[in-house]
Design a protein around this motif. Structure first.
Motif, short mmCIF file in Angstrom:
data_model
loop_
_atom_site.label_atom_id
_atom_site.label_comp_id
_atom_site.label_asym_id
_atom_site.label_seq_id
_atom_site.Cartn_x
_atom_site.Cartn_y
_atom_site.Cartn_z
N PHE A 102 -2.53 -6.99 -13.43
CA PHE A 102 -2.50 -8.21 -12.64
C PHE A 102 -3.80 -8.37 -11.86
O PHE A 102 -4.41 -9.45 -11.83
CB PHE A 102 -1.30 -8.17 -11.69
CG PHE A 102 -1.19 -9.34 -10.77
CD1 PHE A 102 -0.54 -10.50 -11.17
CD2 PHE A 102 -1.74 -9.30 -9.49
CE1 PHE A 102 -0.43 -11.58 -10.31
CE2 PHE A 102 -1.63 -10.37 -8.62
CZ PHE A 102 -0.98 -11.52 -9.03
N ALA A 103 -4.25 -7.29 -11.24
CA ALA A 103 -5.48 -7.33 -10.43
C ALA A 103 -6.70 -7.63 -11.29
O ALA A 103 -7.58 -8.40 -10.87
CB ALA A 103 -5.66 -6.00 -9.70
N ILE A 104 -6.76 -7.05 -12.46
CA ILE A 104 -7.90 -7.31 -13.36
C ILE A 104 -7.93 -8.78 -13.75
O ILE A 104 -8.99 -9.41 -13.73
CB ILE A 104 -7.84 -6.39 -14.60
CG1 ILE A 104 -8.15 -4.95 -14.19
CG2 ILE A 104 -8.82 -6.87 -15.68
CD1 ILE A 104 -7.91 -3.92 -15.28
N GLU A 105 -6.77 -9.34 -14.11
CA GLU A 105 -6.71 -10.77 -14.46
C GLU A 105 -7.21 -11.64 -13.31
O GLU A 105 -8.00 -12.56 -13.51
CB GLU A 105 -5.28 -11.17 -14.81
CG GLU A 105 -4.78 -10.63 -16.12
CD GLU A 105 -3.31 -10.96 -16.35
OE1 GLU A 105 -2.76 -11.85 -15.63
OE2 GLU A 105 -2.69 -10.34 -17.23
N ARG A 106 -6.76 -11.35 -12.10
CA ARG A 106 -7.17 -12.14 -10.94
C ARG A 106 -8.65 -11.94 -10.63
O ARG A 106 -9.35 -12.89 -10.28
CB ARG A 106 -6.34 -11.78 -9.70
CG ARG A 106 -4.86 -12.08 -9.80
CD ARG A 106 -4.61 -13.51 -10.30
NE ARG A 106 -3.24 -13.79 -10.60
CZ ARG A 106 -2.64 -13.62 -11.78
NH1 ARG A 106 -3.29 -13.13 -12.79
NH2 ARG A 106 -1.39 -13.98 -11.97
N ALA A 107 -9.12 -10.72 -10.75
CA ALA A 107 -10.53 -10.43 -10.47
C ALA A 107 -11.43 -11.18 -11.45
O ALA A 107 -12.48 -11.70 -11.06
CB ALA A 107 -10.79 -8.93 -10.53
N VAL A 137 -11.78 -14.93 -10.39
CA VAL A 137 -12.55 -15.28 -9.19
C VAL A 137 -13.82 -14.44 -9.04
O VAL A 137 -14.44 -14.46 -7.99
CB VAL A 137 -11.69 -15.17 -7.91
CG1 VAL A 137 -10.52 -16.14 -7.96
CG2 VAL A 137 -11.21 -13.75 -7.68
N ASP A 138 -14.18 -13.72 -10.09
CA ASP A 138 -15.37 -12.87 -10.09
C ASP A 138 -15.35 -11.86 -8.94
O ASP A 138 -16.32 -11.71 -8.20
CB ASP A 138 -16.65 -13.73 -10.04
CG ASP A 138 -17.89 -12.93 -10.40
OD1 ASP A 138 -17.77 -11.99 -11.21
OD2 ASP A 138 -18.97 -13.23 -9.85
N ALA A 139 -14.22 -11.20 -8.81
CA ALA A 139 -14.05 -10.19 -7.76
C ALA A 139 -14.25 -8.79 -8.36
O ALA A 139 -14.20 -8.60 -9.56
CB ALA A 139 -12.65 -10.29 -7.16
N SER A 140 -14.45 -7.82 -7.47
CA SER A 140 -14.50 -6.42 -7.89
C SER A 140 -13.21 -5.74 -7.44
O SER A 140 -12.50 -6.24 -6.57
CB SER A 140 -15.72 -5.72 -7.29
OG SER A 140 -15.61 -5.63 -5.90
N LEU A 141 -12.92 -4.61 -8.06
CA LEU A 141 -11.71 -3.86 -7.73
C LEU A 141 -12.07 -2.49 -7.20
O LEU A 141 -13.00 -1.85 -7.69
CB LEU A 141 -10.83 -3.66 -8.97
CG LEU A 141 -10.27 -4.87 -9.67
CD1 LEU A 141 -9.44 -4.42 -10.87
CD2 LEU A 141 -9.43 -5.71 -8.73
N THR A 142 -11.31 -2.05 -6.22
CA THR A 142 -11.32 -0.66 -5.82
C THR A 142 -9.93 -0.13 -6.11
O THR A 142 -8.94 -0.67 -5.62
CB THR A 142 -11.65 -0.48 -4.32
OG1 THR A 142 -12.98 -0.99 -4.09
CG2 THR A 142 -11.61 0.98 -3.92
#
Length: 143
Positions: free
Chosen positions: A21-26, A29-34
């Motif tokens: 889910f987080a990868i799809e959202r990132a 919106v061109d976000a990074s993940l920790t």
């Protein structure tokens, strides 16, 4: 400044769904993940200096084991479309995720729900429930 999402991850199916889910959202919106792997640990024990030394040694071994058994295979399995950092920490899961989110400037915390419904979660609260009630940033709990 890049938007950051913090993902609580423990290798469970629920945390894998939260990461997906987080990868799809990132990506949207061109976000990074920790990705945070939290090893549950309680500071509320009384130990001798020798026991403290042994506990520290075990903690280092657990961190190494978590890195090799959980985090490295996870990173190797991802496609690299999203910038990802990882952290492994000790502590209460919800408190540690909150402090990590604050440290990294996360815009959101994403966590999988394990669905514990027993008396323990009613008495002490679930990790997700505690996180949602205490977090300074929005939380998404993925079923």
């Amino acid at each position: 400044m890049t938007t950051k999402f913090l993902v609580g991850y423990d290798g469970s199916d629920e945390s894998k769904r939260a990461l997906d889910f987080a990868i799809e959202r990132a990506e949207l919106v061109d976000a990074s993940l920790t990705i945070a792997y939290v090893l549950e640990w309680s500071p509320y024990s009384f130990l001798t200096p020798e026991e403290i030394e042994q506990r520290h040694k075990r903690r280092q071994e657990e961190i190494t084991r978590a890195q090799e058994a959980v985090i490295e295979p996870l990173i190797a399995s991802l496609d690299g479309k999203v910038k990802i950092e990882t952290v492994i920490k000790y502590g209460n899961i919800s408190d540690t995720l909150i402090s990590t989110a604050t440290e990294i400037g996360a815009a959101q915390i994403i966590l999988g729900r394990k669905g514990s419904s027993g008396i323990t979660s009613r008495m002490f609260g679930s990790t997700a429930g505690n996180l949602v009630q205490s977090s300074p940033v929005p939380c998404t709990i993925v079923p």
